[in-house]
Every structure is written in structure tokens, then in C-alpha cells.
Design a protein around this motif. Structure first.
Motif, short mmCIF file in Angstrom:
data_model
loop_
_atom_site.label_atom_id
_atom_site.label_comp_id
_atom_site.label_asym_id
_atom_site.label_seq_id
_atom_site.Cartn_x
_atom_site.Cartn_y
_atom_site.Cartn_z
N LEU B 18 0.81 -1.21 0.00
CA LEU B 18 0.00 0.00 0.00
C LEU B 18 0.84 1.26 0.00
CD1 LEU B 18 -2.83 -1.13 2.40
CD2 LEU B 18 -2.93 -0.85 -0.06
N PRO B 71 -3.41 -2.86 -9.75
CA PRO B 71 -4.70 -2.32 -9.30
C PRO B 71 -5.71 -2.37 -10.44
CG PRO B 71 -3.09 -0.57 -9.60
CD PRO B 71 -2.35 -1.87 -9.75
N LYS B 72 -6.72 -3.20 -10.27
CA LYS B 72 -7.69 -3.37 -11.34
C LYS B 72 -8.88 -2.46 -11.08
CE LYS B 72 -8.08 -7.66 -10.47
NZ LYS B 72 -8.44 -9.08 -10.47
N HIS B 74 -11.38 -1.59 -9.22
CA HIS B 74 -11.52 -2.04 -7.85
C HIS B 74 -12.94 -1.85 -7.37
CE1 HIS B 74 -10.39 2.09 -8.07
NE2 HIS B 74 -10.98 2.29 -6.92
N PHE B 231 -13.95 1.76 1.17
CA PHE B 231 -12.91 0.77 0.99
C PHE B 231 -11.86 1.03 2.04
CE2 PHE B 231 -9.02 -1.03 -0.37
CZ PHE B 231 -9.37 -2.19 -1.02
N GLY B 232 -11.43 -0.01 2.69
CA GLY B 232 -10.35 0.16 3.64
C GLY B 232 -10.66 -0.41 4.99
N PRO B 233 -9.64 -0.54 5.81
CA PRO B 233 -9.80 -1.24 7.08
C PRO B 233 -10.56 -0.44 8.13
CG PRO B 233 -7.55 -0.41 6.83
CD PRO B 233 -8.30 -0.03 5.60
#
Lengths: 240, 240
Positions: B18, B71-72, B74, B231-233
Motif C-alpha cells: 500500500l 490495481p484493477k 476495484h 474501501f479500507g480497514p
DNA sequence: TCGCCGATAATGTATAGACATTAATTAACG
DNA sequence: CGTTAATTAATGTCTATACATTATCGGCGA
């Protein structure tokens, strides 16, 4: 169907849950029981149960056992569109036209408002996405130049700013707000719509760690664009 | 921070990806190398890498090794709202008002159109969601009665049809289309809006296996409602 | 040069066991 | 009777090993 054993165990239990054979809150057999039932080692059973737990289908509690999770407020996967790719796939020609490019000095109120650091310069860019020379969406973006200094010198001919950022900048977190708004006079002019026409509005903010990288506001022509979100394993054909 | 070892390995590699230390396409050390580096067994390393692969951050190829994924297009997690809960959380009173409830005979064209089985009866229900007696959204739903026979006798006083279905019917797959539309005369009347006002439109279809269960079309008052995708933690505080 | 084919290096799956961790249960005690 | 301590049943982590699978690489022969 030559699934590995842990996949087979997982899918059998999953099927039981999804078809209602195992109801929410009910306890499932212990790892020990399952390992006898399938005639395999505990690791294999554990792997299957862990996968189910990761997927939110079951909940595991030490000493107590594993339980079918109660269906909670659930989530779906939203495909964030790469506009260019999507337009080309439709058989249309893609073009991004830059309409503005300004560097804002540190400390502008816009930085605070966008949740970006206000102690560095901001790049402000705006433009319109065209499909076959028909405007499909317009966007206005703020980029934290301290996080992405190379951005200032990009021409944005081959790539739109979004595509360029996606390719070149790693990020850890993003949040999008999706709404429906009436086109303001300015937006309507850019999209060649009558004022007040419905637009799909997306505001996205992106972070790397605690550092805000960019904020973008996009207006999509309502009649021409929609987003799709999915939940589930298989990808269903679009025409079905 | 007393993470288990496989979590520690996972998060270190994740951080490298990241932050751009490991760039897309680059190869990461083999399981053997990592197991020496961390002084642990291969299973532990493998578990960490499998988790990263599940999350789409890396791609693993036999004989070749593991690679940082490019990175597709996403995806983000879209929280599907439980309207009642959301309204109550805002401190408002929730009410669902049923406006229509019809049973359609087998073979209506609407079933085909909605992607539902056309060989059984369909329940058609429509109604409006209120927040403090102000209409917030209206919906029109088709339910396959062969899949959910109990549905026909539900009063929908305590629960809206959507909430009832969510609680009582297991499903495996769903797809939502999100768009912005202008309120038609009928919709405008239900939502007490001027005709042509922008509405967030959500059409969702739900399946169990290959069996279509329900299709719903919801119109949200544009000025009052928006969806959020993440998106993300970490979950970022809403007011930041 | 080209194509085939075997060797090989990597991941994928699985085993059997060990010990750690946690929380529900039970027993002991005041 | 209530509180605390011990037991114990379950999951959580990890090891060391074995064999399976597969794509790549290198060489061999036509």
C-alpha cells in the motif's frame, strides 16, 4: 467438481445455511465432530470454518463453538467504474477534456472542507468525460500536492486524472457518497443538459494512512449512467 | 499489538504494497524465503499469503511465485441501508405505509422482465417509507410466491417488506443498479415532490441459487438521501 | 530453428500433533 | 447463598512433514 476437501466442507455448510437447513443462531458441530464426519484432520475442518467466518456466515466462539450468524445489515460490492474502459467497452470513443487546472496556496478553506491537509499546496482540476463527443460526466478534483507532487506536471491526455491517480498512487482507504441531484446551471452547461436535470452525484475522498490524497466530485448524466453493486459468488451475465 | 504471527506477516507485506515499497507486478519472496526471514514454518507464511490473495492484493502462481496484483477496476463495500434502523438512528420516527398488494397470476410479462420465474404466482406490493411522517422513499416490489409462500399473509406493520424478507429468507446472490432519475408524476405524488425532482433510484434483484426471489424498485428523495460506500480497514468517523 | 519433454521450483492441500487462549461450567469456600 | 477458584471443552495458532499440482525452464532431438 474436484474441489479440495476444505472447499467441499465449506460449501456444504454454506449451502445448509443459505437454504435454511441450519438457521441463524443454531450451533454447528464442533471441529472434532466434523473431522470425524469427514474423516479428515482438524486443520482441514478449521480452514473451512475460518473461511465461513471470514465471509461473515458463521461466528466462532472459544469454548462455546461455532454458530450460524444472524443476518445483519449487509453489504454489497460496488464496482467503481473506470470510465474510459467502460465507454470503450460500449464501443464508443472516450475523451477527457480538461477545463481547469489551478494551484491553490496552502491554507485555503477548501482543503479543510474536503478533509485534506491544509498546510500544503492543492491542485484543483476540472474536466468533462466524453463518450463519442457526448458529455457523460464532469468532475472537479482537489489533489494534495504534498502527497502526489508528480501530479502537477501531468498532461492528462492519455489518462484522465482519476485513471492516472489509480495507476500511480497507492492508497489505503476511500469513501464515496452517492446521491441524486438536480444539475446546477454550471453543471448543466458542461453536460449540455437542461438545468435541473437529474444527475448521479458521486463524491469520493481517498486517503493513504491518515493523509488525505484527493477529493473528487463527479456528476453523471442521469439518463445515461448507472452504478452496479453485487453480492454473491457467481457473476451473473448482464443480459439475463 | 499482540498479533498472531501470520497476521503480522500479512500486515507487513500489505503495508509494503500500500505504501508503494512493493510495486504492482513485482515478485515477492518465495514462501521458503519468507519462512527463513520470519523464522517460522511454511504453513504460517502460506496462511498470510493466502489471506492477501483472498483480498486481491497479490496473485499467486504455481512455479512462478507470488506477485503484487495490478490495481484493477476495484470495488468498494456499499452498505445496504436498513431504512428503519437508519431513520431511527437519526432520531426520527419510522413508518412504512402499504399502498398496494396484489397477487399476479402465473405467466405475467412482468415476471420475465424482472428476471423471476414466470410459472408461479407473484406478489406485488408497493408502499412508502416515512421519516417523521415525511416520505423518504417509495418502493414497488415483486416477490416470487413459490419461493416465499409465507409472504402473502404478512401484515407489514412491524417490518417493511424488505426488512421482513431480510430476516426470514436466506439468499445467495443480489444485484443492485443505482441511478438518478427524475420523479415521474406517480412517484412525485407518493413522495410529495414536484414532478421531475431528482430521485436516487435503486433496483435490486435477489436470488437463491438460480431461483429469483424478489425484485424491488426504490425511489429515494434526492435531497434527503445518499448512499455511502467504503474501501479500507478503518471506519472513519462520519463527521470528519 | 523449432517443438517436445523431462526436471524442477514454486504453490496447493493435507496430516498429526503440540501448546495457547478463552469462556462456560463446576466445584470449593467463606 | 453468593463469590471465587479450578476444571475443561472448545477454538486459535503453529510446527514439521509429506505428497500433489502446475507452470516454467532447459536441453535434446528431428
Amino acid at each position: 467438481m474436484n474441489l479440495p476437501l476444505h472447499e467441499k466442507i465449506r460449501s456444504e455448510i454454506e449451502a445448509d445455511i443459505l437454504t435454511g437447513v441450519r438457521t441463524p443462531g443454531s450451533r454447528l458441530p464442533t471441529e472434532h465432530d466434523l473431522m470425524q464426519h469427514y474423516g479428515c484432520s482438524r486443520m482441514t475442518v478449521s480452514k473451512a470454518l475460518s473461511a465461513l467466518a471470514d465471509g461473515g456466515l458463521i461466528e466462532r466462539r472459544k469454548r462455546a463453538g461455532s454458530f450460524v450468524a444472524r443476518p445483519k445489515a449487509h453489504s454489497m460490492m460496488l464496482d467503481i467504474p473506470d470510465l474510459e474502459q467502460e465507454i470503450v467497452q460500449r464501443g464508443q470513443r472516450y475523451r477527457f477534456e480538461l477545463s481547469e487546472r489551478t494551484i491553490l496556496p496552502p491554507g485555503t478553506p477548501q482543503a479543510r472542507e474536503a478533509g485534506l491537509a491544509d498546510d500544503g499546496e492543492l491542485l484543483m482540476i476540472a474536466g468533462v468525460h466524453f463518450a463519442d463527443d457526448v458529455p457523460l460526466a464532469c468532475e472537479s478534483r482537489l489533489v494534495c500536492l504534498s502527497a502526489v507532487p508528480e501530479m502537477a506536471s501531468q498532461p492528462f491526455r492519455a489518462d484522465s486524472p482519476g485513471a492516472w491517480l489509480l495507476k500511480h498512487v497507492p492508497w489505503t482507504e476511500a469513501e464515496s457518497r452517492i446521491a441524486s441531484v438536480a444539475a446546477s446551471a454550471g453543471i448543466a452547461a458542461q453536460l449540455k443538459l437542461p438545468a435541473g436535470a437529474p444527475c448521479l452525484f458521486v463524491e469520493r475522498r481517498t486517503w493513504r494512512g491518515n493523509e488525505g490524497i484527493t477529493q473528487v466530485r463527479q456528476h453523471f448524466v442521469g439518463s445515461a449512467y448507472s452504478l452496479v453493486a453485487r453480492f454473491g459468488p457467481a457473476k451473473r451475465a448482464a443480459d439475463f
